[in-house]
Design an enzyme around this catalytic site. Structure first.
Site, short mmCIF file in Angstrom:
data_model
loop_
_atom_site.label_atom_id
_atom_site.label_comp_id
_atom_site.label_asym_id
_atom_site.label_seq_id
_atom_site.Cartn_x
_atom_site.Cartn_y
_atom_site.Cartn_z
N SER A 186 -8.69 3.61 -2.25
CA SER A 186 -7.59 2.66 -2.03
C SER A 186 -6.72 3.04 -0.86
O SER A 186 -6.76 4.14 -0.34
CB SER A 186 -6.75 2.55 -3.29
OG SER A 186 -5.91 3.69 -3.35
N LYS A 187 -5.90 2.06 -0.52
CA LYS A 187 -5.02 2.24 0.63
C LYS A 187 -3.91 3.24 0.34
O LYS A 187 -3.33 3.81 1.23
CB LYS A 187 -4.36 0.91 0.98
CG LYS A 187 -5.31 -0.03 1.66
CD LYS A 187 -4.56 -1.21 2.23
CE LYS A 187 -5.56 -2.26 2.65
NZ LYS A 187 -4.98 -3.54 2.91
#
Ligand code: GLU
Length: 465
Positions: A251-252
């Site tokens: 994920s970011k």
């Protein structure tokens, strides 16, 4: 002719997933003497981020994946920014309307929200109810002419199985019943992704489309558009999502989706590319280390595996260390100097230290941790050298007589001192090491002392004696 592309949206920082795709696209295009294109998909004006496009292109340069055609390298198929192609899309939207494959929709936001809520209540998949699909054509024209706000939707056929041929998964089938009559032209005159991607991939003569599997569910709409236009679709390859070692989504939130994170952490682009190449692909001889050049000579889209690639930072770190170890010393020196540009390191010291540290660092950022004492005297000590004042004084005295100030001579002199004092080498050199560097672990000590110079060594010890 092979033509591949990445089609990033300029909505944020350059993503490592984009580099992952660019690597395969670039390698495949190079191997077949084709072209690798960057098209900027900026049709969502609300999500536009200043300088994002520039940063994507800079990232490609950093990795050595520079494109053949893009907004900054106009080819024959431009413009390469979708916001500059609005007239082209309009023309094709009208073609679809005329052929009866698309229609004007005047439904207001309020109405759409209402039907959505209603369908949710009835436990149906919320979809547009196709209200405007059957409006009287004459009335439609009048409303358009009168300037009423509209969107254009494509018609999805009833009860059809739409087959998406995917190079990684074979034929993926979708029932048309679950597909919405997709908006293809928005009320602001911008196309949606679906229309623009099909028109552009066709007009830019893209032959192979590699993209993340999050786009697979859009592919049946694209297949229909190709059919409506009477165009041949490119070959599709939807790559599985990159995952963390614990299988969670990459994920970011973890900084390491952002290319600049790798730059700041001192990774070298060659190692990152090598690592990315092994996510979903294996070398025919199971080799782990190979350069871009070799990858280009071997890579084929059809060898990609549809298995969720795992991004293991530990493995990348190891690989980065391998690249640093094998790098020409001159090149490594330049990379270190550039990495620490704001410290203005003495280049001669960097150069002389490189052979001492290249097998001991995994990233450029490790360099200063291990070699920083060559540039500045320690201010903190991992062990308190003050306990050994007398010994430190004896070391100073002995150093004065070392001639010439060379690693082997220094080493011998210090060993002799340790023997005379009947102190175990282990303890003796630990005291000396910590006194000079502040650290228990350093590059080889004798060579480091030679590099520091007699005066500096004596000065550092004196501050403790
Ligand atoms: N603009 C899309 C993106 O941001 C491109 C998807 C595609 O490659 O078709 O990823």
């Amino acid at each position: 002719m092979v033509r591949t592309r990445i089609a990033p949206s300029p909505t944020g920082f350059p993503h490592i997933g984009t580099v992952y795709q660019a690597l395969f696209d670039f390698a495949f295009a190079r191997r077949h003497d084709g072209q690798f294109i960057v098209r900027i998909e900026d049709t969502d004006q609300a999500r536009f981020v200043e300088r994002a496009e520039e940063k994507i292109l800079e990232a490609l340069d950093w990795f050595g994946l520079t494109e053949d055609e893009s907004p900054r390298k106009e080819g024959t198929y431009g413009p390469y920014r979708q916001s500059e192609r609005l007239d082209i899309y309009k023309k094709y939207v009208h073609e679809l309307i005329e052929k009866g494959h698309a229609y004007y929709c005047f439904c207001t936001k309020e109405r759409l929200t209402e039907i959505r809520a209603q369908m949710q209540k009835e436990k149906k998949i919320p979809r547009y109810d196709r209200h405007c699909r059957t409006l009287d054509p004459q009335q439609v024209q009048q409303r358009v002419d009168a300037g009423e706000s509209y969107v254009v939707r494509m018609k999805i056929p009833d009860n059809e199985t739409i087959v998406v041929p995917d190079g990684l998964r074979g034929e993926v089938k979708f029932q048309s019943a679950i597909i919405d009559d997709q908006v293809i032209l928005k009320s602001d005159g911008f196309p949606t992704y679906h229309l623009a991607v099909v028109v552009d991939d066709h007009l830019m003569q893209v032959t192979h489309v590699l993209r993340g599997e999050e786009w697979l569910s859009s592919a049946p709409k694209h297949i229909l558009l190709y059919r409506y236009f009477g165009w041949e679709a490119p070959q599709f390859f939807h790559t599985p999502l990159i995952r963390n070692p614990d299988k969670s989504k990459f994920s970011k939130r973890q900084g390491h989706t952002n290319v600049s994170w790798y730059q700041q952490e001192g990774y070298v682009p060659e190692a990152i590319l090598n690592y990315l190449a092994l996510m979903g692909w294996t070398h025919p001889q199971q080799k782990e280390l190979f350069d871009l050049h070799e990858f280009i000579s071997l890579f084929d889209f059809k060898d990609l595996k549809p298995l969720g690639p795992i991004f293991d930072l530990k493995k990348l770190q190891w690989m980065n260390g391998q690249y640093i170890m094998r790098m020409k010393e001159e090149v490594l020196k330049k990379k270190i100097v550039a990495f620490y540009a704001d410290k203005h390191l003495d280049e001669t010291i960097v150069e002389q230290s490189v052979p001492l540290i290249k097998e001991r660092i995994k990233t450029l950022k490790d360099y200063y941790d291990i070699a920083g004492f060559l540039f500045e005297a320690p201010t903190t000590y991992e062990k308190d050298p003050a306990e050994h004042r007398q010994l430190v004084q004896a070391m100073i005295d002995r150093m004065q007589s070392v001639q010439p100030w060379q690693a082997d001579v220094i080493g011998e002199a210090m060993q002799r001192l340790a023997t005379e004092k009947e102190i175990k080498f282990g303890i003796f050199f630990m005291v000396l090491r910590v006194a000079l560097s502040g650290k228990k672990i350093t590059p080889p000590l004798n060579e480091s002392m030679e590099l520091l110079g007699k005066e500096e060594c004596v000065r550092r010890l004196q501050s403790l004696a």
